[in-house]
Design a protein around this motif. Structure first.
Motif, PDB file in Angstrom:
ATOM      1  N   THR A   5      13.344   7.448   0.740  1.00 33.68           N
ATOM      2  CA  THR A   5      14.772   7.170   0.645  1.00 33.68           C
ATOM      3  C   THR A   5      15.506   7.804   1.821  1.00 33.68           C
ATOM      4  N   PRO A   6      16.396   7.046   2.463  1.00 33.40           N
ATOM      5  CA  PRO A   6      17.188   7.637   3.541  1.00 33.40           C
ATOM      6  C   PRO A   6      17.977   8.843   3.032  1.00 33.40           C
ATOM      7  N   LEU A   7      18.120   9.828   3.884  1.00 34.08           N
ATOM      8  CA  LEU A   7      18.846  11.054   3.568  1.00 34.08           C
ATOM      9  C   LEU A   7      20.332  10.746   3.452  1.00 34.08           C
ATOM     10  N   SER A   8      20.948  11.154   2.380  1.00 34.12           N
ATOM     11  CA  SER A   8      22.392  10.964   2.256  1.00 34.12           C
ATOM     12  C   SER A   8      23.096  12.030   3.091  1.00 34.12           C
ATOM     13  N   SER A   9      24.287  11.732   3.554  1.00 34.05           N
ATOM     14  CA  SER A   9      25.004  12.705   4.381  1.00 34.05           C
ATOM     15  C   SER A   9      25.295  13.983   3.591  1.00 34.05           C
ATOM     16  N   GLU A  10      25.458  13.860   2.264  1.00 35.57           N
ATOM     17  CA  GLU A  10      25.732  15.036   1.434  1.00 35.57           C
ATOM     18  C   GLU A  10      24.528  15.973   1.352  1.00 35.57           C
ATOM     19  N   SER A  11      23.323  15.401   1.435  1.00 35.73           N
ATOM     20  CA  SER A  11      22.138  16.258   1.303  1.00 35.73           C
ATOM     21  C   SER A  11      21.548  16.675   2.655  1.00 35.73           C
ATOM     22  N   ALA A  12      22.175  16.254   3.749  1.00 35.14           N
ATOM     23  CA  ALA A  12      21.699  16.652   5.079  1.00 35.14           C
ATOM     24  C   ALA A  12      22.012  18.127   5.327  1.00 35.14           C
ATOM     25  N   THR A  13      21.083  18.807   5.966  1.00 36.76           N
ATOM     26  CA  THR A  13      21.337  20.198   6.342  1.00 36.76           C
ATOM     27  C   THR A  13      22.447  20.219   7.397  1.00 36.76           C
ATOM     28  N   PRO A  14      23.092  21.353   7.590  1.00 33.04           N
ATOM     29  CA  PRO A  14      24.119  21.427   8.633  1.00 33.04           C
ATOM     30  C   PRO A  14      23.581  21.036  10.018  1.00 33.04           C
ATOM     31  N   GLU A  15      22.327  21.390  10.308  1.00 35.61           N
ATOM     32  CA  GLU A  15      21.731  21.049  11.604  1.00 35.61           C
ATOM     33  C   GLU A  15      21.549  19.538  11.747  1.00 35.61           C
ATOM     34  N   ALA A  19      23.440  16.898  14.220  1.00 40.24           N
ATOM     35  CA  ALA A  19      22.702  15.939  15.056  1.00 40.24           C
ATOM     36  C   ALA A  19      23.218  14.522  14.833  1.00 40.24           C
ATOM     37  N   PHE A  20      23.501  14.165  13.575  1.00 46.09           N
ATOM     38  CA  PHE A  20      24.080  12.849  13.271  1.00 46.09           C
ATOM     39  C   PHE A  20      25.426  12.687  13.971  1.00 46.09           C
ATOM     40  N   THR A  21      26.274  13.700  13.850  1.00 48.15           N
ATOM     41  CA  THR A  21      27.610  13.655  14.454  1.00 48.15           C
ATOM     42  C   THR A  21      27.510  13.554  15.976  1.00 48.15           C
ATOM     43  N   MET A  35      17.277   3.700   9.112  1.00 47.65           N
ATOM     44  CA  MET A  35      16.198   4.307   9.876  1.00 47.65           C
ATOM     45  C   MET A  35      16.569   5.732  10.297  1.00 47.65           C
ATOM     46  N   LYS A  36      17.754   5.909  10.850  1.00 44.81           N
ATOM     47  CA  LYS A  36      18.177   7.229  11.327  1.00 44.81           C
ATOM     48  C   LYS A  36      18.326   8.206  10.165  1.00 44.81           C
ATOM     49  N   ALA A  37      18.822   7.726   9.033  1.00 45.72           N
ATOM     50  CA  ALA A  37      18.956   8.601   7.862  1.00 45.72           C
ATOM     51  C   ALA A  37      17.586   8.995   7.321  1.00 45.72           C
ATOM     52  N   THR A  38      16.609   8.111   7.444  1.00 41.97           N
ATOM     53  CA  THR A  38      15.248   8.457   7.042  1.00 41.97           C
ATOM     54  C   THR A  38      14.658   9.470   8.013  1.00 41.97           C
TER      55      THR A  38
END
Length: 182
Positions: A5-15, A19-21, A35-38
């Motif tokens: 499952t792609p990583l939700s923005s809420e469960s992404a680590t600060p790092e 990187a997403f931002t 793809m990028k969230a995965t």
């Protein structure tokens, strides 16, 4: 159904969130796709795969914008990657062309055939396909084109192995015979 499952923005680590931002800031118009969230489940994997962007910019400098996206499309189609093929179909269509009805010069066809063959033949390229490229580009340019093809294939493999879902914004660009979320 994706295998991971792609990583939700809420469960992404600060790092990872940073990187997403940074990615969407550095590449205007980009977004955090499935793809990028995965990939975000591993910061290093995300960072490595996002090197696709600067390599693609180099390809555009070598062959021009149109041939760069056609090259990437040919590689993705050759690797049988529905997600990446649809992504580049969108670019082709948004640039006013029909993917199934492209008008190509002999040189453009040679570059597209070269890219497709790299993907289809796992890098084994006949002289018939290589010589026109070697006659048109410098050694450095060929290294960039082949490195980009390898990075594109890595992206195709990632999406295919993990069965990453095609993003909803790409649905209108699916071929008419394939209107599914594969």
């Amino acid at each position: 159904m994706p295998r991971i499952t792609p990583l939700s923005s809420e469960s992404a680590t600060p790092e990872v969130q940073a990187a997403f931002t940074a990615h969407v800031t550095d590449y205007p118009g980009s977004r955090i796709t499935n793809m990028k969230a995965t990939l975000g489940r591993s910061l290093l994997a995300f960072q490595v795969y996002m090197q696709w962007y600067p390599l693609y910019e180099e390809v555009k400098k070598i062959v021009g914008n149109r041939l760069a996206y056609l090259f990437a499309h040919a590689i993705s189609e050759g690797a049988n990657c529905p997600l990446c093929t649809t992504f580049f179909r969108r670019i082709i269509i948004d640039n006013g062309e029909k993917p199934q009805d492209l008008t190509l010069t002999e040189h453009e066809q040679a570059v597209i055939d070269f890219g497709s063959a790299i993907a289809q033949n796992k890098g084994e390229i006949s002289d018939e396909l290589y010589v026109p490229i070697a006659n048109s580009y410098t050694d450095k340019q060929i290294v960039i084109l082949v490195a980009f093809a390898g990075q594109m294939i890595a992206t195709n493999v990632f999406n295919n192995v993990l069965e990453v879902n095609i993003d909803e914004y790409l649905y209108p660009y699916l071929p008419l015979t394939q209107q599914s979320n594969t």
